[in-house]
Design a protein around this motif. Structure first.
Motif, PDB file in Angstrom:
ATOM      1  N   CYS A 182       0.964  -1.352   0.085  1.00 19.04           N
ATOM      2  CA  CYS A 182      -0.707  -0.273   0.085  1.00 19.04           C
ATOM      3  C   CYS A 182       0.630   1.327  -0.280  1.00 19.04           C
ATOM      4  N   CYS A 215       0.434   4.540  -1.838  1.00 19.64           N
ATOM      5  CA  CYS A 215      -1.608   4.844  -2.149  1.00 19.64           C
ATOM      6  C   CYS A 215      -1.485   5.968  -1.386  1.00 19.64           C
ATOM      7  N   CYS A 247      -6.531   2.012   6.318  1.00 21.58           N
ATOM      8  CA  CYS A 247      -7.310   2.231   4.381  1.00 21.58           C
ATOM      9  C   CYS A 247      -8.589   2.421   4.608  1.00 21.58           C
ATOM     10  N   CYS A 264      -4.375  -4.310  -5.962  1.00 18.80           N
ATOM     11  CA  CYS A 264      -5.409  -3.460  -5.065  1.00 18.80           C
ATOM     12  C   CYS A 264      -6.062  -2.487  -6.131  1.00 18.80           C
ATOM     13  N   PHE A 292      -8.517  -0.739  -5.909  1.00 18.30           N
ATOM     14  CA  PHE A 292      -8.318   1.247  -4.941  1.00 18.30           C
ATOM     15  C   PHE A 292      -7.478   1.743  -4.782  1.00 18.30           C
ATOM     16  N   TRP A 334      -5.158  -7.528  -1.558  1.00 15.90           N
ATOM     17  CA  TRP A 334      -4.143  -7.958  -1.721  1.00 15.90           C
ATOM     18  C   TRP A 334      -3.666  -8.879  -2.478  1.00 15.90           C
TER      19      TRP A 334
HETATM   20  S1  SF4 Z   1      -6.765   1.223  -1.595  1.00 19.67           S
HETATM   21 FE1  SF4 Z   1      -5.899  -0.270  -1.390  1.00 19.67          FE
HETATM   22  S2  SF4 Z   1      -3.820   0.320  -1.849  1.00 19.67           S
HETATM   23 FE2  SF4 Z   1      -4.257   1.698  -1.146  1.00 19.67          FE
HETATM   24  S3  SF4 Z   1      -4.554   1.931   1.318  1.00 19.67           S
HETATM   25 FE3  SF4 Z   1      -6.206   0.733   0.619  1.00 19.67          FE
HETATM   26  S4  SF4 Z   1      -5.370  -1.425   0.003  1.00 19.67           S
HETATM   27 FE4  SF4 Z   1      -3.687  -0.099   0.130  1.00 19.67          FE
END
Ligand code: SF4
Length: 96
Positions: free
Chosen positions: A35, A38, A50, A65, A67, A60
């Motif tokens: 992450c 992100c 998150c 991911c 998002f 993951w």
């Molecule tokens: S959106 Fe996905 S990559 Fe971003 S913090 Fe949340 S789990 Fe992690």
């Protein structure tokens, strides 16, 4: 990285429990190393969480991911390169 689609989220009123961070009735786990970078991550006390997915490790585990703001999924490029097998067969017969 600034992303206009990501809303600012605050974990005001969240409580740390032995199971994880309790926020609005949801138990959230800390983000994982994938992450990192992100824009959705939000810091609460000494850890990041998150707001889009309460269990980042499980998200993951299934692949990238969807998002994530720092990593892109493969679905967009795969959809464009998808070829109709019937048309591909006809093209090969015609020699194109
Ligand atoms: S959106 Fe996905 S990559 Fe971003 S913090 Fe949340 S789990 Fe992690």
């Amino acid at each position: 990285m600034a992303n206009g689609n990501v809303k600012a989220v605050s974990f005001e009123g969240a409580v740390k429990t032995p199971e994880g961070l309790s926020f609005k009735g949801v138990i959230m786990q800390p983000v994982i190393d994938k992450c990192e970078g992100c824009a959705r991550m939000v810091a609460f006390e000494d850890q990041n969480y998150c707001p889009s997915y309460p269990q980042p490790a499980r998200k993951w585990a299934l692949g990238v991911c969807n998002f994530a703001t720092h990593a892109k999924t493969q679905t967009g490029t795969q959809a464009k390169s998808k070829v109709n097998p019937l048309k591909a067969s006809k093209r090969s017969v015609k020699g194109r």
